[in-house]
Design a protein around this motif. Structure first.
Motif, PDB file in Angstrom:
ATOM      1  N   GLY B 234       9.577  47.683 -49.118  1.00 53.87           N
ATOM      2  CA  GLY B 234      10.232  47.757 -47.808  1.00 53.87           C
ATOM      3  C   GLY B 234       9.346  48.308 -46.707  1.00 53.87           C
ATOM      4  N   PHE B 235       8.039  48.154 -46.854  1.00 58.90           N
ATOM      5  CA  PHE B 235       7.111  48.754 -45.895  1.00 58.90           C
ATOM      6  C   PHE B 235       6.961  47.928 -44.626  1.00 58.90           C
ATOM      7  CE2 PHE B 235       2.896  49.597 -44.138  1.00 58.90           C
ATOM      8  CZ  PHE B 235       2.858  50.985 -44.119  1.00 58.90           C
ATOM      9  N   LEU B 236       7.060  46.609 -44.746  1.00 63.64           N
ATOM     10  CA  LEU B 236       6.657  45.735 -43.638  1.00 63.64           C
ATOM     11  C   LEU B 236       7.724  45.603 -42.555  1.00 63.64           C
ATOM     12  CD1 LEU B 236       4.950  42.956 -45.774  1.00 63.64           C
ATOM     13  CD2 LEU B 236       3.851  44.842 -44.539  1.00 63.64           C
ATOM     14  N   SER B 237       7.262  45.549 -41.305  1.00 63.43           N
ATOM     15  CA  SER B 237       8.151  45.296 -40.172  1.00 63.43           C
ATOM     16  C   SER B 237       7.302  44.873 -38.985  1.00 63.43           C
ATOM     17  CB  SER B 237       8.933  46.563 -39.800  1.00 63.43           C
ATOM     18  OG  SER B 237       8.109  47.427 -39.031  1.00 63.43           O
ATOM     19  N   ASP B 238       7.960  44.624 -37.849  1.00 63.47           N
ATOM     20  CA  ASP B 238       7.196  44.229 -36.655  1.00 63.47           C
ATOM     21  C   ASP B 238       6.536  45.424 -35.982  1.00 63.47           C
ATOM     22  OD1 ASP B 238       9.402  45.455 -35.630  1.00 63.47           O
ATOM     23  OD2 ASP B 238       9.977  43.823 -34.281  1.00 63.47           O
ATOM     24  N   LYS B 239       6.629  46.599 -36.577  1.00 57.67           N
ATOM     25  CA  LYS B 239       5.896  47.751 -36.046  1.00 57.67           C
ATOM     26  C   LYS B 239       4.741  48.144 -36.975  1.00 57.67           C
ATOM     27  CE  LYS B 239       7.538  50.457 -33.092  1.00 57.67           C
ATOM     28  NZ  LYS B 239       8.177  51.525 -32.294  1.00 57.67           N
ATOM     29  N   VAL B 240       4.359  47.211 -37.846  1.00 58.29           N
ATOM     30  CA  VAL B 240       3.238  47.474 -38.764  1.00 58.29           C
ATOM     31  C   VAL B 240       2.036  46.638 -38.339  1.00 58.29           C
ATOM     32  CG1 VAL B 240       2.425  47.371 -41.145  1.00 58.29           C
ATOM     33  CG2 VAL B 240       4.798  48.001 -40.671  1.00 58.29           C
ATOM     34  N   LEU B 241       0.898  47.309 -38.138  1.00 57.87           N
ATOM     35  CA  LEU B 241      -0.372  46.651 -37.811  1.00 57.87           C
ATOM     36  C   LEU B 241      -1.250  46.683 -39.058  1.00 57.87           C
ATOM     37  CD1 LEU B 241      -2.353  45.559 -35.558  1.00 57.87           C
ATOM     38  CD2 LEU B 241      -3.029  47.952 -35.218  1.00 57.87           C
ATOM     39  N   CYS B 242      -1.529  45.519 -39.615  1.00 58.10           N
ATOM     40  CA  CYS B 242      -2.324  45.439 -40.842  1.00 58.10           C
ATOM     41  C   CYS B 242      -3.737  44.956 -40.513  1.00 58.10           C
ATOM     42  CB  CYS B 242      -1.689  44.468 -41.826  1.00 58.10           C
ATOM     43  SG  CYS B 242      -0.120  45.033 -42.485  1.00 58.10           S
ATOM     44  N   ALA B 243      -4.716  45.794 -40.792  1.00 57.71           N
ATOM     45  CA  ALA B 243      -6.103  45.414 -40.526  1.00 57.71           C
ATOM     46  C   ALA B 243      -6.642  44.557 -41.663  1.00 57.71           C
ATOM     47  CB  ALA B 243      -6.956  46.663 -40.366  1.00 57.71           C
ATOM     48  N   HIS B 244      -7.502  43.623 -41.304  1.00 56.71           N
ATOM     49  CA  HIS B 244      -8.255  42.751 -42.211  1.00 56.71           C
ATOM     50  C   HIS B 244      -7.451  41.545 -42.680  1.00 56.71           C
ATOM     51  CE1 HIS B 244     -11.469  45.505 -41.837  1.00 56.71           C
ATOM     52  NE2 HIS B 244     -10.793  46.495 -42.376  1.00 56.71           N
ATOM     53  N   MET B 245      -6.559  41.699 -43.657  1.00 57.23           N
ATOM     54  CA  MET B 245      -5.695  40.594 -44.099  1.00 57.23           C
ATOM     55  C   MET B 245      -6.528  39.344 -44.424  1.00 57.23           C
ATOM     56  SD  MET B 245      -2.531  41.796 -43.986  1.00 57.23           S
ATOM     57  CE  MET B 245      -1.118  40.959 -43.269  1.00 57.23           C
ATOM     58  N   VAL B 246      -7.582  39.557 -45.196  1.00 55.31           N
ATOM     59  CA  VAL B 246      -8.489  38.446 -45.518  1.00 55.31           C
ATOM     60  C   VAL B 246      -7.926  37.571 -46.635  1.00 55.31           C
ATOM     61  CG1 VAL B 246     -10.827  37.860 -46.294  1.00 55.31           C
ATOM     62  CG2 VAL B 246     -10.469  39.845 -44.800  1.00 55.31           C
ATOM     63  N   TRP B 247      -7.310  38.217 -47.641  1.00 58.35           N
ATOM     64  CA  TRP B 247      -6.957  37.497 -48.865  1.00 58.35           C
ATOM     65  C   TRP B 247      -5.449  37.388 -49.045  1.00 58.35           C
ATOM     66  CZ3 TRP B 247     -10.832  34.878 -50.835  1.00 58.35           C
ATOM     67  CH2 TRP B 247     -12.130  35.320 -50.570  1.00 58.35           C
ATOM     68  N   LEU B 248      -4.827  36.491 -48.284  1.00 61.54           N
ATOM     69  CA  LEU B 248      -3.381  36.253 -48.411  1.00 61.54           C
ATOM     70  C   LEU B 248      -3.155  34.851 -48.946  1.00 61.54           C
ATOM     71  CD1 LEU B 248      -3.307  38.761 -46.579  1.00 61.54           C
ATOM     72  CD2 LEU B 248      -1.472  37.682 -45.282  1.00 61.54           C
ATOM     73  N   ASP B 249      -2.132  34.681 -49.759  1.00 61.43           N
ATOM     74  CA  ASP B 249      -1.784  33.318 -50.161  1.00 61.43           C
ATOM     75  C   ASP B 249      -0.689  32.783 -49.232  1.00 61.43           C
ATOM     76  OD1 ASP B 249       0.705  34.231 -51.110  1.00 61.43           O
ATOM     77  OD2 ASP B 249      -0.108  34.601 -53.114  1.00 61.43           O
ATOM     78  N   GLU B 250      -0.346  31.524 -49.423  1.00 56.54           N
ATOM     79  CA  GLU B 250       0.604  30.844 -48.519  1.00 56.54           C
ATOM     80  C   GLU B 250       1.898  31.631 -48.352  1.00 56.54           C
ATOM     81  OE1 GLU B 250       0.450  27.561 -47.003  1.00 56.54           O
ATOM     82  OE2 GLU B 250      -1.684  27.947 -47.316  1.00 56.54           O
TER      83      GLU B 250
END
Lengths: 433, 433
Positions: B234-250
């Motif tokens: 439950g961490f993610l929201s529109d107030k979370v800034l994630c740096a890098h995000m290089v390795w995401l799948d679809e």
């Protein structure tokens, strides 16, 4: 007491520290901690870094007048829909002079003292290069179709021979035979170009394997990939400089290494025109002679070798997921010594006996402090505006940011005038859909 | 007659042409062809380009004192063998002050007016930011292991709450909750950080999916990829800034879009540390909110957003073999408006009603002439040295290349002193093998 043409006091060599550098007859004559000698001219470097100047091994300098046009188009659209119509309308000796002056001004400002050029009216590029005091390997593109230079392959070859003759005895400027590419020159044209180069003992400069599309096209037409095709007609040798070389397979890399072919890597152009990422670390590992170029300023969109070098060093680490894929020192060598040596010039090192082609770099800027590893920090963090002084063959082309051999104000004024004419034409082109 | 705090005469807007810009109470109050009004301060732009200033959405500014160290090492070696031992020895409020001053000096010089920082002693970063007049979203890294900030996760959370309280009512500087990464924070720590952010209505800033190795590690430990792992707790929201995000799948890209998560893309750091190339054009296509950051100046090795932007625009075309993968205007928007809006600041456009965060760029340099397409040419060819004037919230931070709010000479002098101490330590570290 010995006397130098040029004496640089208190420069900083990355692997040695503070030195004085004595220059005579265009060469680095002496490097010592302190040189007490007379000199015709003295530069006080005040601890600035001394580094070899850059060799831009593939460009089309007069295209600086067309920079920024057709951004975000792929190579073939960009050429066919924008650049070729513009060139048809505007290219003339006057256009080439104005574009070359602008381009050389930019190159001097960013530390380049040798460029390998392929365009039209290269005799004009040669004149401006001599006036500016910069080294240039020059040839017009030889093609199977007519341009303002010639109508038939035989006429191109004849003109190339005349052009070579006209540059005989020049110190800074030398002729190069430039068949444009395997997809624009028939095997017969390529063979004739190769024979002319051999006869006159000149280098050849050609575009090869720039896009996947080119590889497909050459395969369809000749049943072979571009490098194999060139090999099959006996084109390749250690006097051939191949620009781009993005799409080679394993065996082609072997051919290139065995023949001693020189590669002119143009990473930013290949990225911007979506051509791809050349497997340069693999070339280096296998002993291929790799050099660096910006490509023309209309595809890059500048002639900034320091930016190109920095992009190269970072790009190949990321693309290969290997931080050791290209270290800063290798990147710097590719951008300097490898370029000069590819065309037989003993420059690119700050050592006694080498040609005096060098730059002084200011490190007194926030982005270069503290300075722990000068080479790495120049490669990864410096920008061209940090280059303070540029020397080519012992002659000072720029000192303290002031270009000595060209009239910057007049050149910018004329570039703008060309810009206005070209903008009007572009507006007409657009209004016609 | 109306009166402005700041009036910019004769600026050039790329899509409009020559204008005057009236600024009042930190905002762009009026844009007209000609404004006749009184002003407390007037800048004569003389036709310079007016562009939004940059938002550097992921960095570790005090690390400017460590730039250039450990070049050509992959991320984990670089951190464990070089950076962490150095930080253990040197990081203190004094180190952070000197590093922040140096970093902000560089950021102002290169046109940045907002940065999102994660380091130690962020209260010092805040003080310097206020003195310099630059916007900053600040938080110290929250970790499961002890550092100079705190010993336990609960203590970190307590300190974060105190830090947030200490910045209450500030105009330029705002607190951010910064759990370091899913591989350095347990689910429990991440949850507590998220709860604190929610309670205080603050943004969260975290490193996510930077390397393949991180993805493997998170998978092993939690049976899930990093983004799924963060989603599952439950961490993610529109107030979370994630740096890098290089390795995401679809599927992870879908999660990120649905949650409104903000991505801070750091292309040059990801290249240089061999982390990889994030699939940014795919994110953009699918409506993910993408912003740009340099990462810390010890990994990049600078804080130059214009260089970062240029690299981004070229890189994704080349990596995707698609010249339309990222156009110049999209790249500029990612580096400006998308950054500001990610943290709720209405800036990044030169329009009435927007915050007055902008730069003036000189195009009177050979590498920017002729000027046909100002935005494309800034993106592909300009360098930070072309930035002449920087304005943040209506305040002039730099004018005609002179930084107004910081003492450049003193800062460089102190950076060099730190450099000497750090060099001596590195020499000892090396001599111990």
């Amino acid at each position: 007491m010995e006397r130098y043409d040029l004496l640089i006091k208190s420069a900083f060599l990355p692997d040695r520290g503070g030195v004085d550098i004595g220059i005579k007859d265009g060469k680095i004559a002496r490097i010592e901690d302190h040189i007490e000698a007379e000199a015709n001219y003295t530069i006080h470097a005040n601890g600035k870094l001394a580094l070899p100047s850059f060799a831009n091994m593939h460009t089309h300098v007069p295209m600086s007048l067309l920079r920024g046009i057709g951004a975000d188009l792929p190579l073939m659209d960009w050429l066919q829909k924008v650049i070729w119509p513009l060139e048809g309308e505007f290219v003339s000796p006057e256009f080439v002079r104005a574009g070359t002056e602008l381009g050389i001004l930019e190159m001097i400002r960013s530390g380049t003292t040798l460029f390998m050029d392929m365009y039209f009216f290269e005799e004009v590029v040669g004149e401006v290069s001599k006036e500016a005091g910069i080294r240039a390997g020059l040839g017009f593109g030889i093609l199977d179709f007519p341009t303002k230079v010639a109508k038939t392959p035989d006429e191109y070859i004849k003109r190339a021979r005349e052009f070579a003759k006209s540059l005989k005895g020049e110190e800074l400027v030398f002729p190069v035979i430039c068949p444009h590419a395997p997809y624009t020159c028939s095997p017969d044209t390529l063979r004739k170009a190769r024979e002319l180069a051999e006869e006159l003992d000149l280098y050849l400069h050609i575009h090869v394997a720039e896009t996947k599309g080119e590889v497909e096209r050459i395969k369809e037409e000749y049943g072979n990939t571009p490098v194999r095709h060139l090999e099959s007609i006996g084109f390749l040798s250690d006097k051939v400089l191949c620009a781009h070389m993005v799409w080679l397979d394993e065996e082609e890399i072997d051919i290139v290494r065995e023949r001693g072919v020189k590669v002119a890597h143009c990473p930013e152009s290949n990225l911007k025109l979506a051509s791809g990422i050349a497997p340069i670390p693999e070339y280096v590992r296998r002993g291929v002679h790799v050099t660096l170029g910006t490509d023309g300023p209309a595809s890059n969109d500048n002639l900034d070798m320091l930016e190109e070098l920095s992009t190269m060093a970072k790009l190949h680490k990321g693309a290969n997921l290997d931080a050791k894929a290209m270290d800063a020192r290798t990147a710097l060598k590719i951008a300097t010594e490898n370029g000069f040596s590819a065309v037989g010039i003993k420059a690119g090192r700050i050592e006694e006996g080498y040609e005096a082609d060098l730059i002084l770099v200011s490190t007194e800027n926030p982005h270069l402090q503290p300075l722990y590893d000068p080479i790495a920090q120049v490669v990864y963090s410096a920008r061209s505006s940090d280059i303070d002084t540029v020397i080519c063959r012992g002659k000072v082309l720029m000192e303290k940011g002031e270009v000595k051999t060209l009239d910057e104000e007049r050149i910018l004024h004329e570039a703008k005038r060309w810009g206005e004419r070209i903008s009007s034409f572009l507006d007409r082109l657009r209004s016609q859909g």
